[in-house]
Design a protein around this motif. Structure first.
Motif, PDB file in Angstrom:
ATOM      1  N   GLN A 188       0.840  -1.188   0.000  1.00 58.30           N
ATOM      2  CA  GLN A 188       0.000   0.000   0.000  1.00 58.30           C
ATOM      3  C   GLN A 188       0.882   1.247   0.000  1.00 58.30           C
ATOM      4  OE1 GLN A 188      -2.625   0.247   3.327  1.00 58.30           O
ATOM      5  NE2 GLN A 188      -3.490   2.203   2.719  1.00 58.30           N
ATOM      6  N   VAL A 189       0.686   2.083  -1.027  1.00 53.05           N
ATOM      7  CA  VAL A 189       1.487   3.291  -1.148  1.00 53.05           C
ATOM      8  C   VAL A 189       0.957   4.356  -0.183  1.00 53.05           C
ATOM      9  CG1 VAL A 189       2.238   5.122  -2.681  1.00 53.05           C
ATOM     10  CG2 VAL A 189       1.999   2.798  -3.555  1.00 53.05           C
ATOM     11  N   GLN A 190       1.859   4.941   0.572  1.00 52.84           N
ATOM     12  CA  GLN A 190       1.481   6.022   1.487  1.00 52.84           C
ATOM     13  C   GLN A 190       2.495   7.146   1.412  1.00 52.84           C
ATOM     14  OE1 GLN A 190       0.985   4.105   5.392  1.00 52.84           O
ATOM     15  NE2 GLN A 190      -1.203   4.545   5.222  1.00 52.84           N
ATOM     16  N   LEU A 191       1.997   8.363   1.487  1.00 53.40           N
ATOM     17  CA  LEU A 191       2.836   9.544   1.586  1.00 53.40           C
ATOM     18  C   LEU A 191       2.341  10.350   2.780  1.00 53.40           C
ATOM     19  CD1 LEU A 191       2.179   9.036  -1.712  1.00 53.40           C
ATOM     20  CD2 LEU A 191       3.916  10.811  -1.854  1.00 53.40           C
ATOM     21  N   VAL A 192       3.246  10.693   3.677  1.00 53.07           N
ATOM     22  CA  VAL A 192       2.869  11.414   4.893  1.00 53.07           C
ATOM     23  C   VAL A 192       3.721  12.669   5.001  1.00 53.07           C
ATOM     24  CG1 VAL A 192       2.660  11.321   7.385  1.00 53.07           C
ATOM     25  CG2 VAL A 192       2.202   9.264   6.024  1.00 53.07           C
ATOM     26  N   GLU A 193       3.041  13.824   4.968  1.00 52.55           N
ATOM     27  CA  GLU A 193       3.736  15.108   5.081  1.00 52.55           C
ATOM     28  C   GLU A 193       3.806  15.559   6.535  1.00 52.55           C
ATOM     29  OE1 GLU A 193       0.881  15.513   1.431  1.00 52.55           O
ATOM     30  OE2 GLU A 193       0.802  14.721   3.490  1.00 52.55           O
ATOM     31  N   SER A 194       4.807  16.352   6.841  1.00 47.71           N
ATOM     32  CA  SER A 194       4.924  16.978   8.152  1.00 47.71           C
ATOM     33  C   SER A 194       5.772  18.228   8.015  1.00 47.71           C
ATOM     34  CB  SER A 194       5.540  16.024   9.177  1.00 47.71           C
ATOM     35  OG  SER A 194       6.858  15.687   8.809  1.00 47.71           O
ATOM     36  N   GLY A 195       5.761  19.054   9.064  1.00 47.61           N
ATOM     37  CA  GLY A 195       6.618  20.228   9.083  1.00 47.61           C
ATOM     38  C   GLY A 195       5.920  21.540   8.851  1.00 47.61           C
ATOM     39  N   GLY A 196       4.633  21.511   8.565  1.00 44.94           N
ATOM     40  CA  GLY A 196       3.910  22.753   8.361  1.00 44.94           C
ATOM     41  C   GLY A 196       3.725  23.505   9.666  1.00 44.94           C
ATOM     42  N   GLY A 197       3.228  24.739   9.562  1.00 43.84           N
ATOM     43  CA  GLY A 197       2.983  25.530  10.755  1.00 43.84           C
ATOM     44  C   GLY A 197       2.830  26.993  10.430  1.00 43.84           C
ATOM     45  N   LEU A 198       2.890  27.808  11.472  1.00 42.74           N
ATOM     46  CA  LEU A 198       2.771  29.255  11.340  1.00 42.74           C
ATOM     47  C   LEU A 198       4.159  29.879  11.413  1.00 42.74           C
ATOM     48  CD1 LEU A 198       1.109  31.903  11.363  1.00 42.74           C
ATOM     49  CD2 LEU A 198       1.024  31.676  13.863  1.00 42.74           C
ATOM     50  N   VAL A 199       4.455  30.745  10.468  1.00 40.31           N
ATOM     51  CA  VAL A 199       5.759  31.401  10.427  1.00 40.31           C
ATOM     52  C   VAL A 199       5.570  32.838   9.986  1.00 40.31           C
ATOM     53  CG1 VAL A 199       6.221  30.657   8.052  1.00 40.31           C
ATOM     54  CG2 VAL A 199       8.139  31.161   9.575  1.00 40.31           C
TER      55      VAL A 199
ATOM     56  N   SER B 257       1.181  30.961   1.781  1.00 44.76           N
ATOM     57  CA  SER B 257       0.252  30.261   2.671  1.00 44.76           C
ATOM     58  C   SER B 257      -0.656  29.344   1.862  1.00 44.76           C
ATOM     59  CB  SER B 257      -0.588  31.260   3.451  1.00 44.76           C
ATOM     60  OG  SER B 257       0.199  32.069   4.289  1.00 44.76           O
ATOM     61  N   ALA B 258      -0.725  28.094   2.285  1.00 42.35           N
ATOM     62  CA  ALA B 258      -1.528  27.098   1.558  1.00 42.35           C
ATOM     63  C   ALA B 258      -1.410  25.760   2.275  1.00 42.35           C
ATOM     64  CB  ALA B 258      -1.027  26.947   0.118  1.00 42.35           C
ATOM     65  N   VAL B 259      -2.207  24.811   1.839  1.00 45.74           N
ATOM     66  CA  VAL B 259      -1.988  23.425   2.230  1.00 45.74           C
ATOM     67  C   VAL B 259      -1.000  22.842   1.226  1.00 45.74           C
ATOM     68  CG1 VAL B 259      -3.006  21.152   2.580  1.00 45.74           C
ATOM     69  CG2 VAL B 259      -4.284  23.213   3.236  1.00 45.74           C
ATOM     70  N   TYR B 260       0.050  22.258   1.727  1.00 49.73           N
ATOM     71  CA  TYR B 260       1.096  21.686   0.879  1.00 49.73           C
ATOM     72  C   TYR B 260       0.955  20.174   0.858  1.00 49.73           C
ATOM     73  CZ  TYR B 260       3.525  26.113   0.347  1.00 49.73           C
ATOM     74  OH  TYR B 260       3.849  27.395  -0.002  1.00 49.73           O
ATOM     75  N   TYR B 261       0.979  19.624  -0.353  1.00 45.18           N
ATOM     76  CA  TYR B 261       0.834  18.193  -0.560  1.00 45.18           C
ATOM     77  C   TYR B 261       2.074  17.634  -1.245  1.00 45.18           C
ATOM     78  CZ  TYR B 261      -4.175  19.289  -0.103  1.00 45.18           C
ATOM     79  OH  TYR B 261      -5.399  19.729   0.324  1.00 45.18           O
ATOM     80  N   CYS B 262       2.482  16.443  -0.860  1.00 43.33           N
ATOM     81  CA  CYS B 262       3.463  15.740  -1.674  1.00 43.33           C
ATOM     82  C   CYS B 262       2.744  14.651  -2.462  1.00 43.33           C
ATOM     83  CB  CYS B 262       4.603  15.171  -0.846  1.00 43.33           C
ATOM     84  SG  CYS B 262       4.171  13.833   0.260  1.00 43.33           S
ATOM     85  N   ALA B 263       3.319  14.325  -3.594  1.00 42.27           N
ATOM     86  CA  ALA B 263       2.714  13.345  -4.487  1.00 42.27           C
ATOM     87  C   ALA B 263       3.807  12.578  -5.204  1.00 42.27           C
ATOM     88  CB  ALA B 263       1.806  14.039  -5.500  1.00 42.27           C
ATOM     89  N   ALA B 264       3.485  11.366  -5.625  1.00 45.75           N
ATOM     90  CA  ALA B 264       4.476  10.503  -6.265  1.00 45.75           C
ATOM     91  C   ALA B 264       3.986  10.018  -7.622  1.00 45.75           C
ATOM     92  CB  ALA B 264       4.781   9.301  -5.378  1.00 45.75           C
TER      93      ALA B 264
ATOM     94  N   TYR C 102       0.557  12.549 -11.560  1.00 46.21           N
ATOM     95  CA  TYR C 102       0.920  11.978 -10.271  1.00 46.21           C
ATOM     96  C   TYR C 102      -0.120  10.964  -9.833  1.00 46.21           C
ATOM     97  CZ  TYR C 102       4.824  15.148  -9.827  1.00 46.21           C
ATOM     98  OH  TYR C 102       6.018  15.790 -10.025  1.00 46.21           O
ATOM     99  N   ASP C 103       0.350   9.874  -9.257  1.00 44.20           N
ATOM    100  CA  ASP C 103      -0.516   8.738  -8.972  1.00 44.20           C
ATOM    101  C   ASP C 103      -0.974   8.652  -7.518  1.00 44.20           C
ATOM    102  OD1 ASP C 103       1.836   7.308 -11.073  1.00 44.20           O
ATOM    103  OD2 ASP C 103      -0.271   7.516 -11.649  1.00 44.20           O
ATOM    104  N   TYR C 104      -0.137   9.087  -6.597  1.00 49.01           N
ATOM    105  CA  TYR C 104      -0.477   8.984  -5.179  1.00 49.01           C
ATOM    106  C   TYR C 104      -0.211  10.315  -4.489  1.00 49.01           C
ATOM    107  CZ  TYR C 104      -0.742   3.972  -5.917  1.00 49.01           C
ATOM    108  OH  TYR C 104      -1.083   2.729  -6.373  1.00 49.01           O
ATOM    109  N   TRP C 105      -1.059  10.619  -3.524  1.00 47.68           N
ATOM    110  CA  TRP C 105      -1.004  11.903  -2.823  1.00 47.68           C
ATOM    111  C   TRP C 105      -1.057  11.716  -1.315  1.00 47.68           C
ATOM    112  CZ3 TRP C 105      -0.886  16.657  -5.407  1.00 47.68           C
ATOM    113  CH2 TRP C 105      -0.997  16.578  -6.805  1.00 47.68           C
ATOM    114  N   GLY C 106      -0.383  12.636  -0.623  1.00 43.44           N
ATOM    115  CA  GLY C 106      -0.512  12.681   0.819  1.00 43.44           C
ATOM    116  C   GLY C 106      -1.725  13.492   1.237  1.00 43.44           C
ATOM    117  N   GLN C 107      -1.916  13.613   2.534  1.00 48.98           N
ATOM    118  CA  GLN C 107      -3.085  14.304   3.082  1.00 48.98           C
ATOM    119  C   GLN C 107      -2.879  15.804   3.188  1.00 48.98           C
ATOM    120  OE1 GLN C 107      -6.146  12.852   3.813  1.00 48.98           O
ATOM    121  NE2 GLN C 107      -5.157  11.241   2.639  1.00 48.98           N
ATOM    122  N   GLY C 108      -1.652  16.262   3.133  1.00 51.98           N
ATOM    123  CA  GLY C 108      -1.374  17.689   3.172  1.00 51.98           C
ATOM    124  C   GLY C 108      -0.976  18.188   4.551  1.00 51.98           C
TER     125      GLY C 108
END
Length: 125
Positions: free
Chosen positions: A1-12, A91-98, A112-118
Motif C-alpha cells: 500500500q502506497v502512502q505519503l505522509v507530510e509533516s513540518g507545516g505551521g505558522l511562520v 500560505s496554503a496546504v502543501y501536498y506531496c505526491a508521487a 501523479y498517482d499517489y497523494w498525501g493528506q497535506g
C-alpha cells in the motif's frame, strides 16, 4: 500500500523558513519522481517543486525559484522542501505526491498517482 505522509507545516512570520518532509512507503522510492504541490483557499492546486529520484533532476515553479529547495534522502525514503524567505502568498496546504506508473518528471498534477493528506503552511505576522 502506497502512502505519503507530510509533516513540518505551521505558522511562520514573513521572511521566515520552514522545512517540509514527505515520507514515502509502499513502493520502490528510488525510481520515481516526487513533487510538492500547494492549494490556497479559493485557488487551484499548483505545482511547487519536483525531483526525479534516480537522476536528481529538479523543477521549480517560477514563484518559488531561489527561495525553495527540494531534496531527497533515499536511505530514509523522504523528500524535503526547504522554504526560505516565506511570503504571505505562500500560505496554503502543501501536498506531496508521487509518480509511480510512468516516468513523468514535472509539475503537472495529472501525472501523479499517489497523494498525501497535506500539511498547512501559514505565513503571517
Amino acid at each position: 500500500q502506497v502512502q505519503l505522509v507530510e509533516s513540518g507545516g505551521g505558522l511562520v512570520q514573513p521572511g521566515g523558513s520552514l522545512r517540509l518532509s514527505c515520507v514515502v512507503s509502499g513502493f520502490n522510492f528510488d525510481y520515481y519522481a516526487v513533487g510538492w504541490f500547494r492549494q490556497a483557499p479559493g485557488k487551484e492546486r499548483e505545482g511547487v517543486a519536483c525531483i526525479s529520484i534516480l537522476e536528481d533532476t529538479t523543477y521549480y515553479a517560477d514563484s518559488v525559484k531561489g527561495r525553495f529547495t527540494i531534496s531527497r534522502d533515499n536511505a530514509k525514503d523522504t523528500v524535503y522542501l526547504q522554504m526560505n524567505s516565506l511570503k504571505p502568498e505562500d500560505s496554503a496546504v502543501y501536498y506531496c505526491a508521487a509518480v509511480v506508473y510512468n516516468d513523468y518528471v514535472g509539475l503537472s498534477e495529472t501525472h501523479y498517482d499517489y497523494w498525501g493528506q497535506g500539511t498547512q503552511v501559514t505565513v503571517s505576522s
